[in-house]
Design a protein around this motif. Sequence first.
Motif, short mmCIF file in Angstrom:
data_model
loop_
_atom_site.label_atom_id
_atom_site.label_comp_id
_atom_site.label_asym_id
_atom_site.label_seq_id
_atom_site.Cartn_x
_atom_site.Cartn_y
_atom_site.Cartn_z
N ASN A 257 0.83 -1.19 0.00
CA ASN A 257 0.00 0.00 0.00
C ASN A 257 0.87 1.25 0.00
O ASN A 257 1.80 1.38 0.81
N LYS A 258 0.60 2.18 -0.90
CA LYS A 258 1.46 3.35 -1.07
C LYS A 258 1.50 4.24 0.16
O LYS A 258 2.55 4.79 0.51
N ILE A 259 0.35 4.43 0.81
CA ILE A 259 0.32 5.28 2.02
C ILE A 259 1.10 4.62 3.14
O ILE A 259 1.91 5.27 3.82
N LEU A 260 0.88 3.32 3.32
CA LEU A 260 1.62 2.60 4.37
C LEU A 260 3.12 2.58 4.05
O LEU A 260 3.95 2.61 4.96
N ARG A 261 3.44 2.55 2.76
CA ARG A 261 4.86 2.49 2.38
C ARG A 261 5.58 3.77 2.77
O ARG A 261 6.66 3.73 3.35
N ILE A 262 4.99 4.92 2.48
CA ILE A 262 5.66 6.17 2.83
C ILE A 262 5.74 6.33 4.35
O ILE A 262 6.75 6.81 4.88
N CYS A 263 4.70 5.90 5.06
CA CYS A 263 4.74 5.95 6.53
C CYS A 263 5.86 5.06 7.07
O CYS A 263 6.59 5.44 7.99
N ASP A 264 6.00 3.89 6.47
CA ASP A 264 7.06 2.96 6.89
C ASP A 264 8.44 3.52 6.58
O ASP A 264 9.37 3.37 7.37
N MET A 265 8.57 4.18 5.44
CA MET A 265 9.86 4.80 5.09
C MET A 265 10.26 5.84 6.13
O MET A 265 11.39 5.84 6.63
N LEU A 266 9.33 6.72 6.47
CA LEU A 266 9.63 7.77 7.44
C LEU A 266 9.92 7.19 8.82
O LEU A 266 10.85 7.62 9.52
N ARG A 267 9.11 6.21 9.21
CA ARG A 267 9.32 5.57 10.52
C ARG A 267 10.69 4.91 10.59
O ARG A 267 11.42 5.05 11.58
#
Length: 372
Positions: free
Chosen positions: A44-54
């Motif tokens: 999921n693209k939204i979860l991916r960017i959140c995971d990147m930042l985290r």
Amino acid sequence: MNVPVLLVGNFLSASGGSRGVCEELALRLSASATKVLTTSNKPNKILRICDMLRTIFKVRHEYKVAQVDVYSGPAFIWAELTCALLRSLKKPYVLTLHGGNLPRFSKEWPKRVTKLLSFAEVVTTPSRYLLEQMIHYRGDLLLLPNALDLQRYECKIRDPAQPKLVWLRAFHEIYNPSLAVRVVRFLADKFPEVQLTMIGPDKGDGSLKQTQNQAYALGVADRITIAGGVPKEKVGEWLNRGDIFLNTTNVDNAPVSVIEAMACGLCVVSTNVGGLPYLLDDGYNSLLTPSNNAEAMALATRRILTNPALGRQLSKNGRTKAEQHDWSVVLPQWEALFQSIAKSRLSDHHHRDVFRSNENEALTPMTKRRSL
């Protein structure tokens, strides 16, 4: 000692996606005893960017240098966000430019692109095409080509080439898979034994269904095998089921799939778009045709089938070109780049510490004199 790095990109092979250049780089660095952290494998693209930042924040003490992939469109936003966080953490990072659409995107958003590129320690590009197109936004781009492991690809010189065609890409509209079906239709009467194998995952935009429907409508469905996605280590085996590689894309940069085909010795027939004329030499290691022109691509394929000397030349020269992209050549360049950045940053910190120390020593007598 190798520098610990964080790679920020799409690591989606475990969830059914293809293994991209970033994943390959991570595997190669790890194999050379480099500590590698990666993000993200979230589909999921939204979860991916959140995971990147985290991940960037959570493991900030575990890496010295980061590398961030840069694509056009909505994906450009996650490059902006991740780089902003890296800057706030004072982490040096490398940007790697991807995609045939990036030059067009950059013309629409020149200030955003210039700003993003200006803060990176180094900006790399895998193709001369992107190097020439993007140098207006930063003048010191570094060319680091896409790489592959040549040992995975058995080379067979096509002498003569048979009417066995192969297509390798994701089923998505930008790769125009239905063009390959139309090429088969043009060839079928002259070469009744023609067959096409199509390899790649379904990206869900309807291109796979459209390709299948067109094959039935044109009466060539029995000549086409759709294999779906295959594991990376099996790509060479599947490519070697054919003799001529069709690259039908509408937009492209420096596709690994084309380099893989050349590594196997296939004769490459490709659309002449984006970075492909920078990667391929028409008449030397490939034949280039206008985009979305089935008749022109069929005629180029026919030239190979009716001229064994031409097919043999394209096959041999393609393999020679692919050898320039072996990981044994490219990986040391990545390792040297990360080490250079880490060393430079350490040197900067050392100089600042020395400056502060000298500054304190200079201020001490002044302080003492004031106390007197």
